[in-house]
Design an enzyme around this catalytic site. Structure first.
Site, mmCIF file in Angstrom:
data_model
loop_
_atom_site.group_PDB
_atom_site.id
_atom_site.type_symbol
_atom_site.label_atom_id
_atom_site.label_comp_id
_atom_site.label_asym_id
_atom_site.label_seq_id
_atom_site.Cartn_x
_atom_site.Cartn_y
_atom_site.Cartn_z
ATOM 1 N N HIS A 73 -20.856 90.796 -40.722
ATOM 2 C CA HIS A 73 -21.576 90.936 -39.456
ATOM 3 C C HIS A 73 -21.578 89.632 -38.664
ATOM 4 O O HIS A 73 -21.680 89.653 -37.437
ATOM 5 C CB HIS A 73 -22.995 91.457 -39.707
ATOM 6 C CG HIS A 73 -23.002 92.909 -40.085
ATOM 7 N ND1 HIS A 73 -23.772 93.855 -39.453
ATOM 8 C CD2 HIS A 73 -22.297 93.596 -41.031
ATOM 9 C CE1 HIS A 73 -23.556 95.053 -39.993
ATOM 10 N NE2 HIS A 73 -22.666 94.912 -40.959
ATOM 11 N N ASP A 94 -19.429 81.914 -37.221
ATOM 12 C CA ASP A 94 -20.042 80.692 -36.687
ATOM 13 C C ASP A 94 -21.545 80.619 -36.959
ATOM 14 O O ASP A 94 -22.245 79.789 -36.388
ATOM 15 C CB ASP A 94 -19.778 80.577 -35.169
ATOM 16 C CG ASP A 94 -20.412 81.738 -34.396
ATOM 17 O OD1 ASP A 94 -20.979 82.659 -35.034
ATOM 18 O OD2 ASP A 94 -20.334 81.728 -33.151
ATOM 19 N N ASP A 227 -14.804 97.971 -58.437
ATOM 20 C CA ASP A 227 -13.747 98.833 -58.981
ATOM 21 C C ASP A 227 -13.233 99.779 -57.895
ATOM 22 O O ASP A 227 -13.645 99.681 -56.742
ATOM 23 C CB ASP A 227 -14.266 99.607 -60.205
ATOM 24 C CG ASP A 227 -15.449 100.502 -59.857
ATOM 25 O OD1 ASP A 227 -15.767 100.674 -58.666
ATOM 26 O OD2 ASP A 227 -16.073 101.035 -60.797
#
Ligand code: HEM
Length: 364
Positions: A73, A94, A227
């Site tokens: 995000h 950032d 997995d």
């Protein structure tokens, strides 16, 4: 003539030494640990602190899942397309999601990320590391606790954001495949195959907010293992809602206690991505290498990797895979909604016992 030959021999030798030292030079940090670059020494105390105090002594639990989601995000908050209109398009990885928490956590797609931002903040405050670097570092270290995960790359040296990312850069589970692929292509020229690889992250994941009546409901039956079950189970016919029906971005899942995102369902069946999706089934090696490569690309969005320092050797080796690819108990090949037209779905065993019901990921 002889002098010329000697001179070129000497420069050849020097070039060899430079290349060789770049490969072998190691730095010993004050705590005795070794790394390729002195700047990476600062990461060892942070590693110990987060393993102990954020990830509950090295688990692959809720905080790891949330930290991994946060890497995405933050990083995906960049849009050259928006920037081309003369408006700030975001700075990628950032730290803006935490630095401008008040703004970005109000974006609909960021629902719930405030929890992990608030848990991570004290760690950032007590160590000398940028917010941008910490978010990506914590994600990579967290994943190293998950059996079967690849050893992810870590870079430091990102500059922290001075402006928030714009809204609508984070895809939503109710977005169309067209819009999801276009968003990833805009953010970092990700190919459809790289988008599928990044979604391997949903193998260690659960949803708190898609159906708020059942927080902690996982996307596959093994949310603590890195997995290929996620790629298997998303291809099975949906038969039930684990909680309530009618939630935005959710479609029926094949297993009690498991939640299926509409976006995962559609990406597993779209002709641009279905064969790639299926190719991860029972292919742990590909799961590891493709996720590692796509994650590396994601974590440096907005930066020139040549300006960053590679501290990947600080990351612990994840535990070996701890599961065999299988159909959940009660389900079999008959329940596969085959979407890839070129290759048959792999043959897999079915787990013995009564029909699978998955437990929620406990909050910690
Ligand atoms: C098409 C792109 C994507 C969509 C639409 C999407 C959507 C979602 C949604 C709706 C949730 C549940 C949030 C909640 O209710 O708590 C979630 C969880 C999660 N996502 Fe994604 N996601 C996408 C891509 C990614 C990527 C690229 C990563 C990481 C590289 C990622 C990592 C995670 C993780 C680890 C969780 C679980 C968080 C937890 O257990 O608390 N996702 N995602």
């Amino acid at each position: 003539m002889a002098f010329k030959t000697l001179a070129s021999f000497v420069s050849l030798l020097a070039a060899f030494q430079v290349a060789n030292s770049a490969v072998t030079r190691r730095v010993t940090c004050s705590n005795g640990q070794q790394t390729a670059n002195a700047a990476c020494c600062a990461l060892f105390p942070i590693l110990d602190d987060i393993q102990q105090n954020l990830f509950d002594g090295g688990e692959c639990g809720e905080e790891v899942h949330e930290s991994l989601r946060l890497t995405f995000h933050d990083a995906i908050g960049i849009s050259p397309k928006i920037a081309a209109t003369g408006v700030f398009g975001g700075g990628g990885a950032d730290g803006s999601i935490a630095i401008f928490e008040d703004i970005e956590t109000n974006f609909h797609a960021n629902n719930g990320v405030d929890e992990i931002i608030d848990e991570q903040k004290p760690f950032i405050a007590r160590h000398n590391i940028s917010t941008a670097d910490f978010i990506q570092f914590a994600g990579a270290i967290g994943v190293s606790n998950c059996p079967g995960a690849p050893r992810l790359d870590v870079f430091i040296g990102r500059k922290d954001a001075t402006q928030p990312a714009p809204d609508k850069t984070v895809p939503e589970p109710f977005d169309s495949v067209d819009s999801i692929l276009a968003r990833f292509a805009d953010a970092g020229r990700f190919s459809p195959a790289e988008v599928v690889a990044l979604l391997a992250s949903h193998t260690v994941a659960a949803a708190d907010h898609v159906d708020p009546s059942i927080p902690g409901t996982p996307f596959d039956s093994t949310p603590e293992l890195f997995d290929t079950q996620f790629f298997i189970e998303t291809q099975l016919k949906g038969t039930l809602f684990p909680g309530t029906a009618g939630n935005q971005g959710e479609v029926e899942s094949p297993v009690r206690g498991e939640l299926r995102l509409q976006s995962d369902f559609e990406l597993a069946r779209d002709q641009r991505t279905a064969c790639e999706w299926q190719s991860f089934v029972n292919n742990q090696r590909k799961l590891q290498s493709a996720f590692k490569a796509a994650f590396r690309k994601m974590t440096v969005l907005g930066h020139n990797v040549r300006d960053l320092i590679d501290c990947s050797d600080v990351v612990p080796n994840p535990p070996a895979p701890a599961s065999q690819a299988h159909f959940p108990a009660g389900l079999s090949h008959r329940d596969v909604e085959q979407a890839c037209r070129q290759t048959p779905f792999p043959v897999l065993p079915t787990d013995p016992g009564p029909a699978t019901s998955v437990a929620p990921v406990p909050p910690s």
